[in-house]
Design a protein around this motif. Sequence first.
Motif, PDB file in Angstrom:
ATOM      1  N   PHE B  63       0.827  -1.208   0.000  1.00  0.00           N
ATOM      2  CA  PHE B  63       0.000   0.000   0.000  1.00  0.00           C
ATOM      3  C   PHE B  63       0.863   1.259   0.000  1.00  0.00           C
ATOM      4  CE2 PHE B  63      -3.931  -2.206   1.383  1.00  0.00           C
ATOM      5  CZ  PHE B  63      -4.760  -1.608   0.468  1.00  0.00           C
ATOM      6  N   PHE B  64       1.973   1.219   0.721  1.00  0.00           N
ATOM      7  CA  PHE B  64       2.752   2.441   0.886  1.00  0.00           C
ATOM      8  C   PHE B  64       3.770   2.656  -0.224  1.00  0.00           C
ATOM      9  CE2 PHE B  64       1.026   2.190   5.130  1.00  0.00           C
ATOM     10  CZ  PHE B  64       0.699   3.514   5.336  1.00  0.00           C
ATOM     11  N   LYS B  65       3.868   1.714  -1.149  1.00  0.00           N
ATOM     12  CA  LYS B  65       4.801   1.922  -2.252  1.00  0.00           C
ATOM     13  C   LYS B  65       4.174   2.839  -3.294  1.00  0.00           C
ATOM     14  CE  LYS B  65       8.100  -1.252  -2.999  1.00  0.00           C
ATOM     15  NZ  LYS B  65       8.682  -2.418  -3.633  1.00  0.00           N
ATOM     16  N   GLU B  66       5.023   3.372  -4.165  1.00  0.00           N
ATOM     17  CA  GLU B  66       4.515   4.313  -5.156  1.00  0.00           C
ATOM     18  C   GLU B  66       3.766   3.559  -6.243  1.00  0.00           C
ATOM     19  OE1 GLU B  66       7.484   6.414  -7.267  1.00  0.00           O
ATOM     20  OE2 GLU B  66       6.033   7.573  -8.407  1.00  0.00           O
ATOM     21  N   GLU B  67       2.601   4.099  -6.593  1.00  0.00           N
ATOM     22  CA  GLU B  67       1.831   3.531  -7.700  1.00  0.00           C
ATOM     23  C   GLU B  67       2.353   4.176  -8.975  1.00  0.00           C
ATOM     24  OE1 GLU B  67      -1.343   1.370  -7.439  1.00  0.00           O
ATOM     25  OE2 GLU B  67      -0.398   1.058  -9.373  1.00  0.00           O
ATOM     26  N   PHE B  68       3.187   3.471  -9.685  1.00  0.00           N
ATOM     27  CA  PHE B  68       3.899   4.058 -10.812  1.00  0.00           C
ATOM     28  C   PHE B  68       3.214   3.682 -12.115  1.00  0.00           C
ATOM     29  CE2 PHE B  68       7.173   4.040 -14.062  1.00  0.00           C
ATOM     30  CZ  PHE B  68       7.690   5.310 -13.905  1.00  0.00           C
ATOM     31  N   VAL B  69       2.956   4.694 -12.968  1.00  0.00           N
ATOM     32  CA  VAL B  69       2.382   4.435 -14.287  1.00  0.00           C
ATOM     33  C   VAL B  69       3.426   4.830 -15.317  1.00  0.00           C
ATOM     34  CG1 VAL B  69       0.475   4.888 -15.843  1.00  0.00           C
ATOM     35  CG2 VAL B  69       0.091   4.923 -13.393  1.00  0.00           C
ATOM     36  N   PRO B  70       3.844   3.922 -16.194  1.00  0.00           N
ATOM     37  CA  PRO B  70       4.866   4.275 -17.186  1.00  0.00           C
ATOM     38  C   PRO B  70       4.398   5.412 -18.099  1.00  0.00           C
ATOM     39  CG  PRO B  70       4.532   1.914 -17.117  1.00  0.00           C
ATOM     40  CD  PRO B  70       3.467   2.516 -16.290  1.00  0.00           C
ATOM     41  N   ALA B  71       5.367   6.132 -18.684  1.00  0.00           N
ATOM     42  CA  ALA B  71       5.054   7.361 -19.417  1.00  0.00           C
ATOM     43  C   ALA B  71       4.104   7.125 -20.586  1.00  0.00           C
ATOM     44  CB  ALA B  71       6.358   7.985 -19.911  1.00  0.00           C
ATOM     45  N   ASN B  72       4.360   6.074 -21.376  1.00  0.00           N
ATOM     46  CA  ASN B  72       3.548   5.886 -22.581  1.00  0.00           C
ATOM     47  C   ASN B  72       2.451   4.850 -22.390  1.00  0.00           C
ATOM     48  OD1 ASN B  72       4.816   7.781 -24.218  1.00  0.00           O
ATOM     49  ND2 ASN B  72       6.532   6.362 -24.538  1.00  0.00           N
ATOM     50  N   ALA B  73       2.148   4.522 -21.130  1.00  0.00           N
ATOM     51  CA  ALA B  73       1.089   3.542 -20.889  1.00  0.00           C
ATOM     52  C   ALA B  73      -0.263   4.219 -21.012  1.00  0.00           C
ATOM     53  CB  ALA B  73       1.239   2.940 -19.503  1.00  0.00           C
ATOM     54  N   ASN B  74      -1.258   3.407 -21.355  1.00  0.00           N
ATOM     55  CA  ASN B  74      -2.630   3.899 -21.354  1.00  0.00           C
ATOM     56  C   ASN B  74      -3.109   3.885 -19.909  1.00  0.00           C
ATOM     57  OD1 ASN B  74      -5.420   4.114 -21.466  1.00  0.00           O
ATOM     58  ND2 ASN B  74      -5.485   3.221 -23.518  1.00  0.00           N
ATOM     59  N   LYS B  75      -3.259   5.102 -19.361  1.00  0.00           N
ATOM     60  CA  LYS B  75      -3.420   5.185 -17.916  1.00  0.00           C
ATOM     61  C   LYS B  75      -4.701   4.494 -17.436  1.00  0.00           C
ATOM     62  CE  LYS B  75      -2.613   8.158 -14.074  1.00  0.00           C
ATOM     63  NZ  LYS B  75      -2.945   9.354 -13.404  1.00  0.00           N
ATOM     64  N   PHE B  76      -5.788   4.723 -18.148  1.00  0.00           N
ATOM     65  CA  PHE B  76      -7.065   4.156 -17.722  1.00  0.00           C
ATOM     66  C   PHE B  76      -7.005   2.626 -17.737  1.00  0.00           C
ATOM     67  CE2 PHE B  76     -11.237   2.444 -18.950  1.00  0.00           C
ATOM     68  CZ  PHE B  76     -11.921   2.743 -17.785  1.00  0.00           C
ATOM     69  N   LEU B  77      -6.527   2.073 -18.863  1.00  0.00           N
ATOM     70  CA  LEU B  77      -6.480   0.616 -18.981  1.00  0.00           C
ATOM     71  C   LEU B  77      -5.453   0.025 -18.023  1.00  0.00           C
ATOM     72  CD1 LEU B  77      -6.805   0.003 -22.796  1.00  0.00           C
ATOM     73  CD2 LEU B  77      -8.519  -0.226 -21.020  1.00  0.00           C
ATOM     74  N   PHE B  78      -4.385   0.799 -17.775  1.00  0.00           N
ATOM     75  CA  PHE B  78      -3.333   0.314 -16.879  1.00  0.00           C
ATOM     76  C   PHE B  78      -3.894   0.064 -15.490  1.00  0.00           C
ATOM     77  CE2 PHE B  78       0.466   0.787 -14.217  1.00  0.00           C
ATOM     78  CZ  PHE B  78       1.343  -0.032 -14.906  1.00  0.00           C
ATOM     79  N   ILE B  79      -4.836   0.933 -15.080  1.00  0.00           N
ATOM     80  CA  ILE B  79      -5.437   0.738 -13.761  1.00  0.00           C
ATOM     81  C   ILE B  79      -6.606  -0.240 -13.849  1.00  0.00           C
ATOM     82  CG2 ILE B  79      -6.689   1.945 -11.929  1.00  0.00           C
ATOM     83  CD1 ILE B  79      -4.819   4.321 -12.554  1.00  0.00           C
ATOM     84  N   ALA B  80      -7.281  -0.266 -15.007  1.00  0.00           N
ATOM     85  CA  ALA B  80      -8.429  -1.170 -15.151  1.00  0.00           C
ATOM     86  C   ALA B  80      -7.994  -2.632 -15.125  1.00  0.00           C
ATOM     87  CB  ALA B  80      -9.164  -0.867 -16.460  1.00  0.00           C
ATOM     88  N   GLY B  81      -6.789  -2.930 -15.623  1.00  0.00           N
ATOM     89  CA  GLY B  81      -6.333  -4.316 -15.716  1.00  0.00           C
ATOM     90  C   GLY B  81      -6.385  -5.061 -14.393  1.00  0.00           C
ATOM     91  N   PRO B  82      -5.599  -4.614 -13.379  1.00  0.00           N
ATOM     92  CA  PRO B  82      -5.629  -5.335 -12.108  1.00  0.00           C
ATOM     93  C   PRO B  82      -6.993  -5.291 -11.434  1.00  0.00           C
ATOM     94  CG  PRO B  82      -4.234  -3.391 -11.971  1.00  0.00           C
ATOM     95  CD  PRO B  82      -4.562  -3.577 -13.394  1.00  0.00           C
ATOM     96  N   SER B  83      -7.718  -4.174 -11.605  1.00  0.00           N
ATOM     97  CA  SER B  83      -9.048  -4.101 -10.993  1.00  0.00           C
ATOM     98  C   SER B  83      -9.945  -5.186 -11.564  1.00  0.00           C
ATOM     99  CB  SER B  83      -9.683  -2.738 -11.243  1.00  0.00           C
ATOM    100  OG  SER B  83      -8.722  -1.726 -11.118  1.00  0.00           O
ATOM    101  N   LEU B  84      -9.887  -5.353 -12.902  1.00  0.00           N
ATOM    102  CA  LEU B  84     -10.729  -6.357 -13.553  1.00  0.00           C
ATOM    103  C   LEU B  84     -10.325  -7.758 -13.101  1.00  0.00           C
ATOM    104  CD1 LEU B  84     -12.989  -6.258 -15.606  1.00  0.00           C
ATOM    105  CD2 LEU B  84     -11.327  -6.738 -17.379  1.00  0.00           C
ATOM    106  N   ALA B  85      -9.021  -7.990 -12.990  1.00  0.00           N
ATOM    107  CA  ALA B  85      -8.557  -9.315 -12.561  1.00  0.00           C
ATOM    108  C   ALA B  85      -9.103  -9.638 -11.185  1.00  0.00           C
ATOM    109  CB  ALA B  85      -7.026  -9.354 -12.548  1.00  0.00           C
ATOM    110  N   MET B  86      -9.045  -8.639 -10.287  1.00  0.00           N
ATOM    111  CA  MET B  86      -9.527  -8.860  -8.920  1.00  0.00           C
ATOM    112  C   MET B  86     -11.042  -9.040  -8.912  1.00  0.00           C
ATOM    113  SD  MET B  86      -8.133  -9.112  -6.041  1.00  0.00           S
ATOM    114  CE  MET B  86      -8.980  -9.600  -4.567  1.00  0.00           C
ATOM    115  N   LEU B  87     -11.749  -8.204  -9.671  1.00  0.00           N
ATOM    116  CA  LEU B  87     -13.222  -8.259  -9.690  1.00  0.00           C
ATOM    117  C   LEU B  87     -13.699  -9.629 -10.138  1.00  0.00           C
ATOM    118  CD1 LEU B  87     -15.886  -6.505  -9.582  1.00  0.00           C
ATOM    119  CD2 LEU B  87     -15.659  -6.385 -12.047  1.00  0.00           C
TER     120      LEU B  87
END
Lengths: 174, 352
Positions: B63-87
């Motif tokens: 939880f306390f580590k930095e949530e890092f998004v790579p520069a050229n990543a698709n930000k929305f999908l980058f966060i949607a991926g793990p959320s979808l896996a968990m859901l």
Amino acid sequence: MQSLSNRAKKLEKKPMNLSERMYLPAIFQGLSITMRHFFKKKATIKYPEETRPMSAVWRGLHVLKRDEKGRERCTACGLCAVACPAEAITMVAGERKRGEENLYREEKYAVSYEINMLRCIFCGLCEEACPKAAIFLQNDKLAPARYERDEFIYGKDRLVEPMPIELTSSAAAR
Amino acid sequence: MELSLLLIKALIILAVFGVTLLIATYSTYAERKVAAFIQDRVGPNRAGPFGLAQPLADAVKLFFKEEFVPANANKFLFIAGPSLAMLTACMSSAVIPFGGTLIIGGEAIHLQAIEVNIGILYVFGIVALGVYGIMIGGWASNNKFSLLGAIRAASQNISYELAMGMSIIALLLVTGTLSMRDIAAQQGEELFGISGMNWNIFYQPLGFLIFIVCAFAETNRVPFDLPECETELIGGYHTEYSSMGMGLYLFAEYVNIFVASAVMSTLYFGGYNFPFMDQLGLPHNVVTILGTVVLFGKIFFFIFFFMWVRWTLPRFRYDQLMNLGWKILIPLSIANVILTGGAILLKQEFFQ
């Protein structure tokens, strides 16, 4: 090709039979091996709670001994410093003054005595060179890791053996 | 009446959700302990007694580590991926019957979150959706290794879902129903005079073998963990993830293992039924609670089995994986369907 020593074993790659091709017997064999290891005694020594027993001839941290009356045995002759292959030992000699007879055994003593534990290789040659049986390498203590380099230079404050309790109490009574 | 029913359902759903997450949490601890024991080590033992607080410490760290998004990543999908896996991982435990009925105040309460008459299909659908989490996460990372991992995950899941579905079809020929509750209840009947022993494993041993191999592949576990193959792909689909994104992926894997274990116990190993369950003469509610305990025992055994296999077998090569899926498991499962169908026909013709 003719082999030179005639000792080369001829290996033939046979096609796998049915049980080998099913892989299942091999998998169960592997599972039984890992299960045996599961119940094996663990080799781990849980360090801070348990420590590995040290050898009787282990050469650890140095100590400067006192004699039976609590006087420092070291006479600052410098033989240990000469014997030291890593040149880790330095000392400054001084003359004992009147009234200090209960502190130093000989007329000459070490005003300062330093061992650089980063240089020391714990060979024990100082212990062998000492004519007064003053320096020993203990078999139950280590020179622990530290953050600063200058903390590794051990002076007399950390090297000289503490005064035995019965002598300190008798000195206080006197 | 309606409100109390809703309340009971809500309570059961909450309990199932909580238990799923709790078991997944402690699966991470169990995995490390099992790995250590198999390798003659002692495993985590610093945080709390026997290291039992280790999952908490891991979670706090993530939880306390930095949530890092790579520069050229698709930000929305980058966060949607793990959320979808968990859901998707959390959704599939809804239809699993965790016990029979509790009779409280003359009313029978089923220990199951949702009863749908196509329970198996629901589980299948949700598990198939799970690969989207990996696909999306791997693609959105904008990283070759992540993309390769994601593609591997997708092709592997598709290949093994076929064989899995075929093995389930053979099972459905035996049970004649798609409802998880009915399948579990059927296995409580008598076999050779022992009640609660009519388990499907006795009718479908080959089907179970195919199912468990496919379950390993579907949950991306060793020996089929090619999507996260470190030696070839760095970290696979979660190479670019840090902090809780990474945590959710790893956590989803353990939830999936729990669900796969629960499904296997329910479909093949009698669910909440245990031998002599009706012959002991115990009150109904006690039998139900014992049954739930037994079901969790079976689930824990399968979770342990997943870990046991992980620390025993090496990883398949990619072509070996595809060979096993398409050339061995699918023909085998089709043969299993035909054999089962033939056996049922023979039984109907000559023994009834």
